[in-house]
Write an enzyme that holds these catalytic residues in place. Structure first.
Site, mmCIF file in Angstrom:
data_model
loop_
_atom_site.group_PDB
_atom_site.id
_atom_site.type_symbol
_atom_site.label_atom_id
_atom_site.label_comp_id
_atom_site.label_asym_id
_atom_site.label_seq_id
_atom_site.Cartn_x
_atom_site.Cartn_y
_atom_site.Cartn_z
ATOM 1 N N HIS A 189 0.866 -1.179 0.000
ATOM 2 C CA HIS A 189 0.000 0.000 0.000
ATOM 3 C C HIS A 189 0.903 1.230 0.000
ATOM 4 O O HIS A 189 2.001 1.208 0.560
ATOM 5 C CB HIS A 189 -0.883 0.014 1.251
ATOM 6 C CG HIS A 189 -2.020 -0.959 1.209
ATOM 7 N ND1 HIS A 189 -3.009 -0.984 2.178
ATOM 8 C CD2 HIS A 189 -2.321 -1.936 0.316
ATOM 9 C CE1 HIS A 189 -3.881 -1.939 1.873
ATOM 10 N NE2 HIS A 189 -3.485 -2.542 0.759
ATOM 11 N N CYS A 249 -1.482 -0.012 7.388
ATOM 12 C CA CYS A 249 -0.696 1.197 7.155
ATOM 13 C C CYS A 249 -0.651 2.082 8.408
ATOM 14 O O CYS A 249 0.361 2.726 8.677
ATOM 15 C CB CYS A 249 -1.242 1.953 5.962
ATOM 16 S SG CYS A 249 -1.050 1.015 4.434
ATOM 17 N N GLU A 285 0.862 4.048 1.616
ATOM 18 C CA GLU A 285 1.253 4.612 2.914
ATOM 19 C C GLU A 285 2.355 3.793 3.567
ATOM 20 O O GLU A 285 3.299 4.341 4.140
ATOM 21 C CB GLU A 285 0.054 4.672 3.863
ATOM 22 C CG GLU A 285 -1.140 5.431 3.320
ATOM 23 C CD GLU A 285 -2.184 4.497 2.733
ATOM 24 O OE1 GLU A 285 -1.834 3.621 1.910
ATOM 25 O OE2 GLU A 285 -3.362 4.636 3.101
HETATM 26 ZN ZN ZN Z 1 -3.118 0.282 3.771
#
Ligand code: ZN
Length: 166
Positions: free
Chosen positions: A63, A96, A65
Protein backbone atom coordinates in the site's frame (compact mmCIF):
# COMPACT_ATOMS: atom_id res chain seq x y z
CA UNK A 1 -18.18 15.60 9.52
CA UNK A 2 -15.80 16.06 12.43
CA UNK A 3 -16.18 19.30 14.34
CA UNK A 4 -12.77 20.73 15.34
CA UNK A 5 -10.81 20.10 12.16
CA UNK A 6 -7.47 21.97 12.34
CA UNK A 7 -6.92 24.20 9.34
CA UNK A 8 -4.10 23.17 7.04
CA UNK A 9 -1.53 25.64 5.78
CA UNK A 10 -1.40 26.31 2.05
CA UNK A 11 1.68 24.08 1.76
CA UNK A 12 -0.01 21.25 3.69
CA UNK A 13 -3.05 21.40 1.44
CA UNK A 14 -0.73 21.40 -1.57
CA UNK A 15 0.97 18.24 -0.26
CA UNK A 16 -2.40 16.55 0.25
CA UNK A 17 -3.43 17.46 -3.30
CA UNK A 18 -0.09 16.07 -4.52
CA UNK A 19 -1.10 12.64 -3.14
CA UNK A 20 -4.33 12.82 -5.14
CA UNK A 21 -2.32 13.69 -8.26
CA UNK A 22 0.01 10.74 -7.53
CA UNK A 23 -3.02 8.47 -7.05
CA UNK A 24 -4.06 9.34 -10.61
CA UNK A 25 -0.54 8.38 -11.71
CA UNK A 26 -0.88 5.03 -9.95
CA UNK A 27 -4.11 4.41 -11.79
CA UNK A 28 -2.46 5.35 -15.10
CA UNK A 29 0.23 2.72 -14.34
CA UNK A 30 -2.46 0.08 -13.91
CA UNK A 31 -2.31 0.14 -10.12
CA UNK A 32 -4.99 1.05 -7.63
CA UNK A 33 -5.64 4.81 -7.31
CA UNK A 34 -3.87 5.40 -4.00
CA UNK A 35 -0.76 7.43 -3.15
CA UNK A 36 0.99 8.84 -0.09
CA UNK A 37 3.99 10.94 0.85
CA UNK A 38 5.93 11.81 3.97
CA UNK A 39 6.99 15.42 4.53
CA UNK A 40 8.97 17.14 7.27
CA UNK A 41 7.81 20.15 9.30
CA UNK A 42 9.03 22.56 6.63
CA UNK A 43 6.91 20.78 4.01
CA UNK A 44 9.86 19.13 2.25
CA UNK A 45 8.94 15.76 0.74
CA UNK A 46 10.99 12.96 2.33
CA UNK A 47 9.43 10.03 0.46
CA UNK A 48 6.47 9.24 -1.76
CA UNK A 49 4.82 6.14 -3.17
CA UNK A 50 1.92 4.99 -5.24
CA UNK A 51 0.01 1.79 -4.73
CA UNK A 52 1.85 -1.36 -5.85
CA UNK A 53 -0.37 -4.10 -4.50
CA UNK A 54 -0.70 -6.20 -7.64
CA UNK A 55 1.63 -9.19 -8.21
CA UNK A 56 3.99 -9.97 -9.81
CA UNK A 57 5.63 -6.48 -9.68
CA UNK A 58 4.15 -5.69 -6.30
CA UNK A 59 2.36 -7.55 -3.55
CA UNK A 60 -0.75 -6.95 -1.45
CA UNK A 61 1.22 -5.35 1.40
CA UNK A 62 2.59 -2.61 -0.87
CA UNK A 63 0.00 0.00 0.00
CA UNK A 64 1.22 3.52 -0.74
CA UNK A 65 1.25 4.61 2.91
CA UNK A 66 3.23 1.60 4.09
CA UNK A 67 5.85 2.06 1.35
CA UNK A 68 6.19 5.82 1.92
CA UNK A 69 6.51 5.34 5.70
CA UNK A 70 9.09 2.57 5.29
CA UNK A 71 11.17 4.65 2.86
CA UNK A 72 11.15 7.62 5.24
CA UNK A 73 12.26 5.40 8.13
CA UNK A 74 15.33 4.34 6.15
CA UNK A 75 16.58 7.90 5.83
CA UNK A 76 15.43 9.78 8.94
CA UNK A 77 16.09 9.33 12.67
CA UNK A 78 13.20 8.48 15.02
CA UNK A 79 13.42 12.07 16.36
CA UNK A 80 13.01 13.48 12.85
CA UNK A 81 10.19 11.06 11.99
CA UNK A 82 8.24 12.20 15.05
CA UNK A 83 8.06 15.65 13.44
CA UNK A 84 7.00 14.32 10.03
CA UNK A 85 3.52 14.00 8.55
CA UNK A 86 2.21 11.25 6.31
CA UNK A 87 -0.13 12.73 3.71
CA UNK A 88 -2.39 10.28 1.94
CA UNK A 89 -5.15 10.37 -0.65
CA UNK A 90 -7.19 7.94 1.45
CA UNK A 91 -7.27 7.16 5.16
CA UNK A 92 -4.66 4.55 6.14
CA UNK A 93 -5.96 1.01 6.64
CA UNK A 94 -5.04 -0.80 9.87
CA UNK A 95 -1.89 -2.25 8.24
CA UNK A 96 -0.70 1.20 7.16
CA UNK A 97 -1.71 2.81 10.44
CA UNK A 98 0.49 0.12 11.99
CA UNK A 99 3.35 1.19 9.72
CA UNK A 100 2.92 4.83 10.77
CA UNK A 101 2.94 3.75 14.40
CA UNK A 102 6.00 1.52 14.10
CA UNK A 103 8.04 4.02 12.08
CA UNK A 104 7.31 6.73 14.65
CA UNK A 105 5.78 9.24 12.21
CA UNK A 106 3.98 11.80 14.34
CA UNK A 107 1.03 12.87 12.24
CA UNK A 108 -1.34 11.71 9.50
CA UNK A 109 -3.32 13.96 7.13
CA UNK A 110 -5.77 12.16 4.86
CA UNK A 111 -8.30 13.16 2.22
CA UNK A 112 -10.83 10.36 1.68
CA UNK A 113 -12.16 8.65 4.81
CA UNK A 114 -12.06 4.88 4.96
CA UNK A 115 -15.84 4.95 5.34
CA UNK A 116 -16.26 6.91 2.08
CA UNK A 117 -13.70 4.67 0.37
CA UNK A 118 -15.66 1.60 1.48
CA UNK A 119 -18.70 3.10 -0.24
CA UNK A 120 -16.65 3.47 -3.44
CA UNK A 121 -14.91 0.07 -3.45
CA UNK A 122 -17.68 -2.02 -1.93
CA UNK A 123 -16.54 -5.62 -1.53
CA UNK A 124 -14.28 -5.50 -4.58
CA UNK A 125 -12.04 -8.62 -4.37
CA UNK A 126 -8.90 -6.53 -5.03
CA UNK A 127 -9.75 -4.04 -2.29
CA UNK A 128 -12.19 -5.34 0.32
CA UNK A 129 -11.85 -2.16 2.39
CA UNK A 130 -11.85 -2.41 6.19
CA UNK A 131 -14.44 -0.50 8.15
CA UNK A 132 -11.92 0.65 10.76
CA UNK A 133 -10.96 4.32 11.19
CA UNK A 134 -7.21 4.82 11.74
CA UNK A 135 -7.97 6.85 14.86
CA UNK A 136 -9.28 3.65 16.45
CA UNK A 137 -6.03 1.85 15.64
CA UNK A 138 -3.86 4.68 17.01
CA UNK A 139 -6.00 4.92 20.15
CA UNK A 140 -4.77 1.45 21.16
CA UNK A 141 -1.09 2.40 20.85
CA UNK A 142 1.31 3.74 23.46
CA UNK A 143 2.42 6.70 21.39
CA UNK A 144 0.21 9.55 20.24
CA UNK A 145 -0.32 10.01 16.51
CA UNK A 146 -2.18 13.16 15.48
CA UNK A 147 -4.79 12.61 12.76
CA UNK A 148 -6.33 15.24 10.49
CA UNK A 149 -9.07 14.29 8.02
CA UNK A 150 -11.22 13.74 6.11
CA UNK A 151 -10.50 16.69 3.82
CA UNK A 152 -11.31 17.56 0.17
CA UNK A 153 -13.09 14.21 -0.19
CA UNK A 154 -14.72 15.11 -3.51
CA UNK A 155 -11.32 15.69 -5.12
CA UNK A 156 -9.87 12.52 -3.60
CA UNK A 157 -12.85 10.42 -4.70
CA UNK A 158 -12.54 11.44 -8.36
CA UNK A 159 -9.83 8.86 -9.28
CA UNK A 160 -11.99 6.12 -7.71
CA UNK A 161 -15.22 6.90 -9.54
CA UNK A 162 -15.93 4.06 -11.95
CA UNK A 163 -12.63 2.31 -11.08
CA UNK A 164 -14.05 -0.36 -8.77
CA UNK A 165 -17.13 -1.12 -10.87
CA UNK A 166 -15.28 -2.59 -13.86
ZN1 ZN B 1 -3.12 0.28 3.77
Amino acid sequence: MTAEQPKLSARELELLRETIRLSEESKARGRHPFAALVADEQGNIVSQAGNNSMPPEGDPTQHAELVAAALAARTLSPEALAHCTLYTSAEPCCMCAGAVYWTGIGRVVYALSEHTLLGLTGDHPENPTFSLPCREVFARGQRRVEVVGPLIEDEAAAPHRGFWQS
